[in-house]
Design an enzyme around this catalytic site. Structure first.
Site, PDB file in Angstrom:
ATOM      1  N   ASN A 214       0.848  -1.195   0.000  1.00 39.72           N
ATOM      2  CA  ASN A 214       0.000   0.000   0.000  1.00 39.72           C
ATOM      3  C   ASN A 214       0.879   1.240   0.000  1.00 39.72           C
ATOM      4  O   ASN A 214       1.328   1.704   1.029  1.00 39.72           O
ATOM      5  CB  ASN A 214      -0.928  -0.043   1.219  1.00 39.72           C
ATOM      6  CG  ASN A 214      -1.827   1.177   1.306  1.00 39.72           C
ATOM      7  OD1 ASN A 214      -1.603   2.172   0.606  1.00 39.72           O
ATOM      8  ND2 ASN A 214      -2.827   1.119   2.161  1.00 39.72           N
ATOM      9  N   PHE A 215       1.151   1.761  -1.201  1.00 43.79           N
ATOM     10  CA  PHE A 215       1.914   3.006  -1.359  1.00 43.79           C
ATOM     11  C   PHE A 215       0.946   4.111  -1.758  1.00 43.79           C
ATOM     12  O   PHE A 215       1.285   5.024  -2.501  1.00 43.79           O
ATOM     13  CB  PHE A 215       2.970   2.874  -2.467  1.00 43.79           C
ATOM     14  CG  PHE A 215       4.059   1.878  -2.168  1.00 43.79           C
ATOM     15  CD1 PHE A 215       4.285   1.407  -0.867  1.00 43.79           C
ATOM     16  CD2 PHE A 215       4.893   1.426  -3.185  1.00 43.79           C
ATOM     17  CE1 PHE A 215       5.304   0.483  -0.605  1.00 43.79           C
ATOM     18  CE2 PHE A 215       5.913   0.514  -2.935  1.00 43.79           C
ATOM     19  CZ  PHE A 215       6.117   0.037  -1.640  1.00 43.79           C
TER      20      PHE A 215
ATOM     21  N   CYS B  60      -2.232   5.250   0.370  1.00 42.14           N
ATOM     22  CA  CYS B  60      -3.110   5.930   1.327  1.00 42.14           C
ATOM     23  C   CYS B  60      -2.708   7.407   1.437  1.00 42.14           C
ATOM     24  O   CYS B  60      -1.585   7.729   1.804  1.00 42.14           O
ATOM     25  CB  CYS B  60      -2.988   5.227   2.666  1.00 42.14           C
ATOM     26  SG  CYS B  60      -4.280   5.667   3.789  1.00 42.14           S
TER      27      CYS B  60
ATOM     28  N   THR C 236      -7.069   5.989  -3.374  1.00 42.83           N
ATOM     29  CA  THR C 236      -7.997   7.125  -3.367  1.00 42.83           C
ATOM     30  C   THR C 236      -7.309   8.444  -3.713  1.00 42.83           C
ATOM     31  O   THR C 236      -6.100   8.593  -3.578  1.00 42.83           O
ATOM     32  CB  THR C 236      -8.672   7.238  -2.004  1.00 42.83           C
ATOM     33  OG1 THR C 236      -7.654   7.282  -1.000  1.00 42.83           O
ATOM     34  CG2 THR C 236      -9.575   6.044  -1.744  1.00 42.83           C
TER      35      THR C 236
ATOM     36  N   CYS D  42     -31.367  19.240 -26.082  1.00 42.92           N
ATOM     37  CA  CYS D  42     -30.306  19.239 -27.092  1.00 42.92           C
ATOM     38  C   CYS D  42     -30.190  20.621 -27.714  1.00 42.92           C
ATOM     39  O   CYS D  42     -29.096  21.131 -27.961  1.00 42.92           O
ATOM     40  CB  CYS D  42     -30.596  18.195 -28.164  1.00 42.92           C
ATOM     41  SG  CYS D  42     -32.195  18.404 -28.959  1.00 42.92           S
TER      42      CYS D  42
ATOM     43  N   CYS E 210     -26.805  22.923 -27.554  1.00 42.90           N
ATOM     44  CA  CYS E 210     -26.100  23.282 -28.785  1.00 42.90           C
ATOM     45  C   CYS E 210     -26.087  24.797 -28.973  1.00 42.90           C
ATOM     46  O   CYS E 210     -25.083  25.389 -29.356  1.00 42.90           O
ATOM     47  CB  CYS E 210     -26.766  22.597 -29.980  1.00 42.90           C
ATOM     48  SG  CYS E 210     -25.852  22.859 -31.509  1.00 42.90           S
TER      49      CYS E 210
END
Ligand SMILES: Cc1cc2nc3c(=O)[nH]c(=O)nc-3n(C[C@H](O)[C@H](O)[C@H](O)COP(=O)(O)OP(=O)(O)OC[C@H]3O[C@@H](n4cnc5c(N)ncnc54)[C@H](O)[C@@H]3O)c2cc1C
Ligand SMILES: Cc1cc2nc3c(=O)[nH]c(=O)nc-3n(C[C@H](O)[C@H](O)[C@H](O)COP(=O)(O)O)c2cc1C
Ligand code: SF4
Lengths: 444, 420
Positions: free
Chosen positions: B132-133, B135, B201, B348, B352
């Site tokens: 786990n590098f 958190c 995360t 739409c 546009c």
């Protein structure tokens, strides 16, 4: 798109509205995926509703259809005729806000996909056990039992008195609620698993029960109920007086019913009455009126059926009991008497109000006062009954060892409902009981 | 039925669906329930020196009716003693020998300490490790997690500490809180990693309570940045997975993580180069049972396309990603509105008109807005199709201009030739 829902021509198309893709997306994504969902508990066959809806949302329609059909072999007819507002949709957590998920419509969407994809195979027969089971009656209950028995690996033979399977789904429920094509497709799905069918054979008449018991390792009785009982009043045999089931069947199969005239009187207030009423109306009768000897609250038809009948322009007369049918060569009217239900009575039975008799002109009369019990058949099968209801224990075993029963033949007010979905669940239960019985070795 | 078996750098599982190292894999009780539900593997909640957590710990991003399209957390690694976790890992492995159990590890960059942790967890019978590098909060302040994962030289060194002590495959879990994830992925490979997983995360701050002016979530009125995950992060994760999948210097299998909620999400990760996927938020939202439709849906999809195994999809779309300069400038599409299914909402039109190229014509007939695309001016940007609430109502159709494919790179090279 191929449609299985087109009704018989003069009766018009299905009353169910097909959801658009947009509605399906919105509806499927609205489902909360409740844990231990109340809808699933409310369904007599316990379809995992949240699961099949979630699979629609992920585009996994095969998986969705499988969840439904696995729990309910009658998934196609149930998506059309179940009183969902009293079952799954009535239990949905959104019901409080009056916006339950349209579970029935979504179920129809999934099964419609399945009907269009005939090459999809959902179930396989189990490894053969060498055991043979006879099923008496190939309606919803018998077909459901057959499906599961095949999955358990037992050989199955269905005996049915009629020339086509699926019982009242085929012959009884009006085509604009359940088309012939859907009823036939549903039976075919079961037969795909390899079922021997002996059509046009009445067990107890053409084949003796003892012969069945001798030939098969177990028997499931699923013969439903009989025709409409006699009204027991003078004039009921006049031409122009119909048994509702007979009437609906002819209309559904597109057979001649003759001219109904412009004033049709229907007697009774249950499912059958509503189907007869709406059918007569769609056949062109101008005034179609239901007469019932109790009040609106006591009607046994479901709320949605009552609503539907109102929309179709049916008139309703409550607290009226028929005394005699009038006419000499053909029905011309019915004499009714007004009734009242004494407020203090324990089991409210209507009583006639003296002097309130009146004549109602009629060009046709349809009797829909319920269905009789097949007591003669049960006698011939040698199984015990109580008040015409086949006696069963919790495992649905009858008084005769190795003989089980399911569906309308065990319908008992306040205990079990006469509904397709109940018939399906009982068919499954009977199949499990038969399986346990055969595997226990008790039958040898 | 299609073969869903999966093999990530030698770690085998009956299906490609793993639980990511997170609250759902906190204990043996949960992991057993997950395996019963059908999960193919789990990465145990990160093991290390047990920590003390704060309350509150999570906050959710809701969008209209939809809850938890994103989730932010300030939880740390396991708060349970190592020996308890190892005992439960042993029990789970004994009960479900066919499933993958991966030990997630976190430790300060010290060779002896890593050796000790790797040996202890390996003895419990795990099938592999995930370092786990990633958190991004709390642990990083103590020199661990993303404090390691943001520096390629540290990634390489610490990976090598674990790899030299380990007899089983080592996965390095990467943080997205970095400019170009390929640099740390390459470093992991140089350190000897057998696979990489991503993403952990993303640094995030969920919001402010407008009544109290407190941050969300708050711990006694204060907060710190947290880690963001859930459906909203999927596009970021897909991009990082694909960047690594196409990079020959990375060259090792990838476990895809970030916003996977169903079999469709999982397939996208596989098509873009991941070998399997890991899931956290979707399980925090709906429970372990979601894996049933993940397996069923994936299997039905493969069957319907006549694909026999996952190998036929893994990386199949991977090389359809390139740099912008290689895209065909002569490919032309325009919008077309299906009048049958149009519900006349005019979304739409206004999109546009105000934000694209003013090429949807709107005529109100009997109070109903009729919408039509001026295809001569439509630039084919997709915006109208994206805002249309009806699936397949607006279609982008090919315009045949008979021009050969030409990229910007080719066009500028041609221009350079013409005018030296
Ligand atoms: C008009 C009408 C409308 C209805 N509407 C609804 C509705 O909206 N929703 C709902 O859930 N339910 C509805 N029902 C009820 C539903 O149709 C029944 O509950 C269901 O069909 C019962 O299934 P079953 O298999 O027990 O019996 P049945 O469907 O009656 O099938 C019995 C089968 O046994 C065969 N059989 C009978 N005797 C023998 C014998 N001796 N030998 C061999 N075969 C024999 C018959 O030919 C028949 O095929 C309606 C019923 C009617 C009549
Ligand atoms: C509350 C919480 C705690 C987490 N703890 C860890 C952890 O201990 N170790 C780890 O490697 N990742 C941890 N993660 C990150 C997840 O494993 C995963 O990488 C991330 O949530 C993205 O996946 P998702 O979008 O499916 O949630 C945690 C995530 C959450 C929400
Ligand atoms: S109760 Fe309603 S919301 Fe909950 S799972 Fe059933 S259909 Fe979905």
């Amino acid at each position: 798109m191929q449609s299985y829902d087109s009704g018989a021509a003069p009766l018009g198309d299905s009353i169910q509205k097909t959801l658009t893709d947009l509605e399906v997306t919105i509806e499927a994504n609205r489902c909360l995926n409740c844990y231990d969902a109340p809808c699933m508990r409310a369904c007599p066959t316990h379809i995992d509703v949240a699961s099949f809806i979630g699979k629609i949302a992920t585009g996994n329609l095969k998986g969705s259809a499988r969840v439904i059909m696995d729990a309910n072999p009658m998934g196609a007819s149930c998506a059309r005729v179940c009183p969902t507002e009293e079952l799954c949709e009535g239990a949905c957590v959104y019901k409080k806000d009056d916006s339950p998920i349209r579970i029935g419509d979504l179920q129809r969407y999934s099964i419609d996909w399945l009907m269009r994809n005939d090459d999809v195979k959902l179930f396989e027969p189990g490894t053969s056990t060498g055991k043979r089971v006879a099923i008496v009656g190939g309606g919803p209950a018998g077909l459901s039992a057959a499906r599961d028995l095949r999955r358990f690996g037992h050989a199955v033979t269905i005996f049915d008195a009629r020339d086509e399977l699926n019982g009242l789904n085929t012959f009884g429920i009006v085509p604009f609620r359940l088309s012939l094509d859907v009823a036939r497709w549903e039976a075919r799905e079961v037969l795909k698993l390899g079922v021997d069918v002996r059509a046009g054979v009445r067990v107890g008449v053409d084949v003796a029960m003892d012969a069945l018991v001798a030939e098969f390792d177990a028997v499931v009785i699923a013969c439903g109920m009989g025709g409409v009982p006699k009204l027991g009043i003078p004039g009921e045999d006049l031409p122009g007086v119909w048994d509702a089931l007979d009437f609906i069947e002819r209309a559904k199969l597109g057979r001649e019913v003759g001219d109904l005239g412009d004033r049709v009187v229907v007697i009774g207030a249950g499912n059958t009455a509503v189907d007869a009423l709406t059918c007569a109306k769609r056949l062109g009768a101008e005034r179609v009126t239901m007469f019932y000897r109790r009040g609106e609250e006591q009607m046994t038809a479901y709320e949605f059926e009552y609503e539907f009948a109102k929309q179709e322009g049916i008139e309703f007369r409550f607290y009226c009991a028929p005394l005699r049918v009038l006419g000499s060569t053909h029905v011309t009217g019915v004499e009714f008497v007004r009734t009242t239900i004494p407020p203090d009575s324990i089991k409210p039975a209507p009583v006639h109000v003296p002097g309130s008799e009146f004549l109602e002109p009629a060009t046709a009369v349809i009797s829909a006062i319920g269905q009789s019990r097949l007591t003669q058949t049960f006698d011939a099968l040698g199984i015990a009954m109580d008040d015409g209801v086949v006696r069963v224990n919790d495992e649905l075993q009858t008084s005769r060892p190795g003989v089980f029963a399911a569906g309308d033949c065990i319908f008992e007010k306040g205990m079990r409902e006469a509904m397709v979905v109940e018939a399906a669940e009982q068919g499954k239960t009977a199949a499990s009981s038969v399986d346990a019985y055969l595997r226990s070795g008790a039958h040898v | 039925m299609a073969d869903l078996r999966s093999d990530l750098a030698g770690i085998k599982s009956p299906n490609p669906f793993w639980l990511a190292s997170a609250p759902p894999t906190n204990s043996g009780y949960q992991v057993l329930r997950a395996f019963e539900a059908g999960w193919g593997g789990v990465v145990w909640k990160t093991l290390g020196d047990p920590i003390v957590n704060v309350t509150a710990r999570f906050a959710g991003l809701n969008w209209k009716q939809n809850r938890l399209i994103g989730l932010n957390n300030i939880e740390l690694i396991t708060d349970r003693p190592l020996d308890v976790n190892l005992k439960e890992i042993r029990e789970c492995k004994a009960r479900f020998p066919d499933r993958a159990i991966v030990g997630s590890l976190m430790e300060v960059p010290d060779r002896a300490k890593w050796r000790e942790l790797v040996k202890a967890v390996q003895d419990a019978g795990v099938d592999g490790f995930e370092l786990n590098f990633g958190c991004p909060h709390g642990m990083s302040e103590r020199g661990m997690g993303s404090a390691v994962g943001q520096q390629p030289d540290l990634v390489e060194r610490v990976t090598s500490y674990a790899v030299e002590a380990s007899e089983i495959p080592v996965i390095v879990k990467l943080t997205p809180n970095i400019t170009d994830v390929r640099h740390t992925a390459r470093a992991a490979r140089r350190g000897g990693a057998h696979a990489v997983s991503m993403i952990n995360t993303i640094n995030s701050l969920m919001g402010v309570d407008l009544e109290t002016w407190n941050p969300i979530p708050h711990v006694d009125g204060m907060s710190s940045h947290g880690g963001y995950c859930g459906p909203a992060v999927k596009p970021i994760a897909l991009n990082m997975v694909n960047d690594c999948a196409r990079d020959p210097e990375v060259g090792i299998p990838i476990s895809g993580i970030g916003g996977v909620s169903n079999w469709q999400d999982a397939l996208e990760f596989l098509l873009l180069g991941a070998t399997n996927v890991q899931v956290c938020t979707a399980v925090m939202h709906h429970g372990f049972a979601i894996v049933e439709d993940m397996i069923d849906g994936l299997s039905n999809y493969l069957d319907a396309r006549g694909l026999a195994s996952l190998n036929e999809v893994i990386g199949a779309s991977q090389n359809k990603i390139t740099t912008w300069e290689n895209l065909n400038l002569n490919y032309a599409i325009v919008a077309e509105i299906d009048q049958e299914t149009c519900i006349h909402c005019s979304k739409c039109y206004i999109a546009c008109e105000d934000a694209a190229h003013q090429c949807i014509e709107r005529a109100v007939v009997d109070g109903v807005a009729m919408l039509r695309v001026d295809q001569d001016h439509c630039v084919g940007c997709n915006l109208c199709m994206m805002v249309c609430p009806v699936e397949d109502c607006i279609d982008m159709v090919r315009v045949e201009n008979n021009l050969p494919p030409e990229s910007w790179k080719e066009r500028s090279a041609r221009a350079a030739l013409v005018s030296p």
